[in-house]
Design an enzyme around this catalytic site. Sequence first.
Site, PDB file in Angstrom:
ATOM      1  N   ILE A 101      44.205  38.183  43.342  1.00 39.46           N
ATOM      2  CA  ILE A 101      44.083  39.028  42.131  1.00 39.46           C
ATOM      3  C   ILE A 101      45.145  40.119  42.036  1.00 39.46           C
ATOM      4  O   ILE A 101      45.085  40.971  41.166  1.00 39.46           O
ATOM      5  CB  ILE A 101      42.669  39.669  42.036  1.00 39.46           C
ATOM      6  CG1 ILE A 101      42.370  40.540  43.261  1.00 39.46           C
ATOM      7  CG2 ILE A 101      41.598  38.591  41.825  1.00 39.46           C
ATOM      8  CD1 ILE A 101      41.219  41.517  43.037  1.00 39.46           C
ATOM      9  N   LYS A 102      46.126  40.078  42.913  1.00 39.56           N
ATOM     10  CA  LYS A 102      47.139  41.130  42.866  1.00 39.56           C
ATOM     11  C   LYS A 102      48.148  40.851  41.728  1.00 39.56           C
ATOM     12  O   LYS A 102      48.157  39.766  41.147  1.00 39.56           O
ATOM     13  CB  LYS A 102      47.850  41.244  44.217  1.00 39.56           C
ATOM     14  CG  LYS A 102      46.922  41.773  45.311  1.00 39.56           C
ATOM     15  CD  LYS A 102      46.376  43.157  44.993  1.00 39.56           C
ATOM     16  CE  LYS A 102      45.522  43.763  46.076  1.00 39.56           C
ATOM     17  NZ  LYS A 102      44.222  43.125  46.300  1.00 39.56           N
ATOM     18  N   THR A 103      48.962  41.863  41.430  1.00 38.25           N
ATOM     19  CA  THR A 103      49.878  41.768  40.283  1.00 38.25           C
ATOM     20  C   THR A 103      50.729  40.501  40.361  1.00 38.25           C
ATOM     21  O   THR A 103      50.939  39.826  39.347  1.00 38.25           O
ATOM     22  CB  THR A 103      50.742  43.049  40.191  1.00 38.25           C
ATOM     23  OG1 THR A 103      49.836  44.146  40.040  1.00 38.25           O
ATOM     24  CG2 THR A 103      51.700  42.992  39.020  1.00 38.25           C
TER      25      THR A 103
END
Length: 370
Positions: A179-181
Amino acid sequence: MIQVARPLLGKAELDSVDRVLKTGWLGMGDKVFQFETKLKEMFKRKHAICVNTGTTALHLALDAIGLKKGDEVIVPSFTFVATVQPIVMCGGIPRFCDIRTEDLNMDVRHAGKLISKKTKAIIPVHYGGAPCNMSEILKLAKKHRLRVIEDAAHAFGSRYNGRLIGSFGDITCFSFDPIKTITCGEGGAILLDDRGLSETVTKKRMLGIDKDTWSRYKHKRSWFYEVHMKGYRYHMGNMNAAIGIAQLAKFKKFAKKRKQIAKFYDDKLSNLGAVRIIKRNYSSITPFNYTILAEERDRLMEFLNGKGIITAINYIPNHLQPFFKRNKASLPNTESVYEKILSIPLHAALRLRDAEFVAETIKDFYRKKI
Ligand SMILES: Cc1ncc(COP(=O)(O)O)c(C=O)c1O
């Protein structure tokens, strides 16, 4: 359902992984080194070392600076437990510091008060992508000869005083979890300039094996390697790096979308009495999450869930966790923020009309006082 966070993947990632699968080289290899080169270029750093998670990046960094049993590390309580467990993994003691309610980042004055003879390092966490006050933190660390390991899991692409987080300072750790950038599927990276430390991290990520001795002997005795220190099996694999390379090429697009949604929420929610927004400057911040401080937070969360909107609480303060209860701390700002904090959906795959639905549903909740 509108997810609070999710990755945006497409054909480029599929093709990139497909090419790796066809080579048959799934472990650490050319894709990992290419990804590291791209990170070094982007952050203008001498060394970028890719590993399998953001948690192991933090563990390796702490291990490489020599953190040992009984050493103390100052860390905000208001962060994911992944920031704190690596301290414990080294035998260290987390000393929890409070946050500032304006930006939910480390209160540097409080951090200063926690320094003792046993303190070895400070871990600032750039919460939500908003940079900590790095000049104050680096000044404090210099005065007391402490290492600074930035947990930049949320801050990929954010800038501090015009410079990218990760492009300066002592050691910076990124996470590329789903879910990171940008994501690698799972992954992490350590960015630094110190050559000696970089060599230690590089050996430690691969069971302490010294690659230099291996390359020296590879033509004569291809099986030969030497182990010089304690190490872990923390390296990144080629498939994860292949996803990371494809995601990195899309980073600007992702950042633009995240900023657009965050600004949209700012406009829609800033005049709502029951909600406090955290003001952030999106010309320099790439937001990882969008958090509000909401009255009747738990009931709002349930209401949104009933309308198909998933939210999250980032985070339960670590000093309130049973495991860390012995690391006693009284952190009034952290505790008051925890009562009201709510992350609402923000990710590059979110449509503007979904964001509109989220904002309108929040307004509905307070209008109807459900
Ligand atoms: C603040 C923070 N630090 C560290 C991590 C650890 O990253 P990873 O999930 O890649 O281990 C996370 C992941 O959620 C995080 O949010």
